[in-house]
Design a protein around this motif. Structure first.
Motif, mmCIF file in Angstrom:
data_model
loop_
_atom_site.group_PDB
_atom_site.id
_atom_site.type_symbol
_atom_site.label_atom_id
_atom_site.label_comp_id
_atom_site.label_asym_id
_atom_site.label_seq_id
_atom_site.Cartn_x
_atom_site.Cartn_y
_atom_site.Cartn_z
ATOM 1 N N UNK A 59 21.354 -7.847 -0.008
ATOM 2 C CA UNK A 59 22.469 -8.025 -0.945
ATOM 3 C C UNK A 59 23.012 -9.441 -0.858
ATOM 4 N N UNK A 60 23.142 -9.926 0.369
ATOM 5 C CA UNK A 60 23.737 -11.252 0.589
ATOM 6 C C UNK A 60 22.847 -12.392 0.112
ATOM 7 N N UNK A 61 21.589 -12.098 -0.176
ATOM 8 C CA UNK A 61 20.702 -13.122 -0.717
ATOM 9 C C UNK A 61 21.035 -13.463 -2.167
ATOM 10 N N UNK A 62 21.809 -12.614 -2.816
ATOM 11 C CA UNK A 62 22.199 -12.843 -4.207
ATOM 12 C C UNK A 62 23.530 -13.585 -4.226
ATOM 13 N N UNK A 63 23.543 -14.718 -4.877
ATOM 14 C CA UNK A 63 24.751 -15.546 -4.929
ATOM 15 C C UNK A 63 25.911 -14.785 -5.546
ATOM 16 N N UNK A 64 27.029 -14.795 -4.865
ATOM 17 C CA UNK A 64 28.226 -14.134 -5.370
ATOM 18 C C UNK A 64 28.328 -12.669 -4.998
ATOM 19 N N UNK A 65 27.334 -12.138 -4.297
ATOM 20 C CA UNK A 65 27.344 -10.728 -3.920
ATOM 21 C C UNK A 65 27.852 -10.557 -2.491
ATOM 22 N N UNK A 66 28.769 -9.646 -2.306
ATOM 23 C CA UNK A 66 29.326 -9.327 -0.994
ATOM 24 C C UNK A 66 28.828 -7.947 -0.578
ATOM 25 N N UNK A 67 28.283 -7.827 0.614
ATOM 26 C CA UNK A 67 27.823 -6.546 1.140
ATOM 27 C C UNK A 67 28.872 -5.993 2.096
ATOM 28 N N UNK A 107 18.473 0.186 8.952
ATOM 29 C CA UNK A 107 18.084 0.075 7.545
ATOM 30 C C UNK A 107 19.252 -0.444 6.707
ATOM 31 N N UNK A 108 20.455 0.047 7.005
ATOM 32 C CA UNK A 108 21.645 -0.390 6.264
ATOM 33 C C UNK A 108 21.898 -1.883 6.461
ATOM 34 N N UNK A 109 21.693 -2.365 7.683
ATOM 35 C CA UNK A 109 21.865 -3.798 7.941
ATOM 36 C C UNK A 109 20.851 -4.623 7.145
ATOM 37 N N UNK A 110 19.621 -4.118 7.032
ATOM 38 C CA UNK A 110 18.604 -4.822 6.246
ATOM 39 C C UNK A 110 18.949 -4.796 4.764
ATOM 40 N N UNK A 111 19.460 -3.673 4.288
ATOM 41 C CA UNK A 111 19.919 -3.563 2.895
ATOM 42 C C UNK A 111 20.998 -4.617 2.637
ATOM 43 N N UNK A 112 21.975 -4.681 3.544
ATOM 44 C CA UNK A 112 23.084 -5.624 3.387
ATOM 45 C C UNK A 112 22.595 -7.065 3.394
ATOM 46 N N UNK A 164 31.560 -10.032 -6.548
ATOM 47 C CA UNK A 164 30.951 -8.731 -6.812
ATOM 48 C C UNK A 164 30.697 -8.020 -5.493
ATOM 49 N N UNK A 165 31.183 -6.790 -5.368
ATOM 50 C CA UNK A 165 31.093 -6.046 -4.111
ATOM 51 C C UNK A 165 30.029 -4.958 -4.191
ATOM 52 N N UNK A 166 29.118 -4.976 -3.224
ATOM 53 C CA UNK A 166 28.105 -3.924 -3.106
ATOM 54 C C UNK A 166 28.409 -3.149 -1.830
ATOM 55 N N UNK A 167 28.705 -1.875 -1.997
ATOM 56 C CA UNK A 167 29.059 -1.007 -0.877
ATOM 57 C C UNK A 167 27.807 -0.300 -0.362
ATOM 58 N N UNK A 168 27.553 -0.417 0.935
ATOM 59 C CA UNK A 168 26.422 0.272 1.568
ATOM 60 C C UNK A 168 27.011 1.388 2.425
ATOM 61 N N UNK A 169 26.883 2.612 1.965
ATOM 62 C CA UNK A 169 27.494 3.779 2.609
ATOM 63 C C UNK A 169 26.396 4.641 3.209
ATOM 64 N N UNK A 170 26.466 4.895 4.501
ATOM 65 C CA UNK A 170 25.356 5.592 5.143
ATOM 66 C C UNK A 170 25.830 6.514 6.261
ATOM 67 N N UNK A 171 24.916 7.386 6.670
ATOM 68 C CA UNK A 171 25.122 8.192 7.874
ATOM 69 C C UNK A 171 23.968 7.919 8.816
ATOM 70 N N UNK A 172 24.283 7.671 10.068
ATOM 71 C CA UNK A 172 23.252 7.429 11.073
ATOM 72 C C UNK A 172 23.595 8.218 12.328
ATOM 73 N N UNK A 173 22.608 8.907 12.874
ATOM 74 C CA UNK A 173 22.823 9.694 14.088
ATOM 75 C C UNK A 173 22.341 8.941 15.323
#
Length: 203
Positions: free
Chosen positions: A25-33, A17-22, A1-10
């Motif tokens: 996601x990876x804490x859930x078995x079978x989930x790819x960030x 924040x995106x790295x923390x989100x990812x 299962x793929x979870x896409x983290x799409x962001x804009x950072x200046x």
């Protein structure tokens, strides 16, 4: 299962924040960030004048997202800094290019979530997230927020971001404040929560 983290950072706040989100996601078995940036619309000259070039080197290795990647994901978590209480122009332009996905119903039923940053404590964190929710609802996505089971959003020990709408951080008027431990914890919690919901939908 793929979870896409799409962001804009200046300046790097949203990247952290995106790295923390990812990580959540990876804490859930079978989930790819999968981390992706939206295309930049500012010229190099403008970025240099804004003092953003050096900061962006830290996340220049993150690939730029294509619209087609949204359709391939099982869940999408969008990250955008605020611009006058709304999503940034880069995110707006990227989402405006998803008309074909909308016509084909490619995002219907996918979990969608949002995180953000503002310069000040009351700088439009909730309205910015809601501005993205409107587009996600038009795509038929299932909106996922940050539930109060993340107790950090109720903390009064520090000035902090985070609301039931989604994780957020306060950057300071000159961008001098990076995400706090509490704000990063909220982002990690949100990533795990979205992946858990998405897994249920995926099954």
């Amino acid at each position: 299962m793929k979870v896409l983290v799409v962001y804009y950072s200046l300046y790097g706040h949203m990247h952290h924040m995106a790295e923390a989100i990812a990580a959540g996601v990876r804490e859930v078995e079978g989930a790819e960030a999968v981390l992706r940036r939206v295309p930049e619309t500012l010229t190099v000259d403008i970025l240099e004048k804004m003092g953003a070039i050096e900061a962006q080197k830290a996340f220049s290795h993150i690939p730029v997202c294509t619209v087609d990647e949204l359709a391939d994901a099982d869940a999408i978590i969008f990250g955008t800094p605020t611009r006058f209480g709304n999503m940034c122009g880069q995110m707006r332009q990227f989402l405006d290019a998803t008309g074909q996905l909308w016509q084909q119903g490619k995002l219907v039923g996918k979990a969608g979530s949002v995180f953000t940053s503002t310069a000040t404590q009351h700088g439009g964190q909730e309205s910015t997230i809601l501005s993205v929710h409107t587009t996600l609802l038009h795509h038929g996505m299932v909106i996922v927020g940050l539930p109060y089971t993340f107790s950090g959003q109720m903390s009064i020990d520090e000035m902090t971001g985070g609301s039931p709408y989604g994780a957020s951080t306060i950057t300071g008027g000159r961008g001098e404040r990076m995400p706090s431990a509490n704000e990063l914890a909220g982002a990690t919690f949100q990533g795990k929560h979205v992946a858990t919901i998405a897994q249920k939908l995926y099954r």
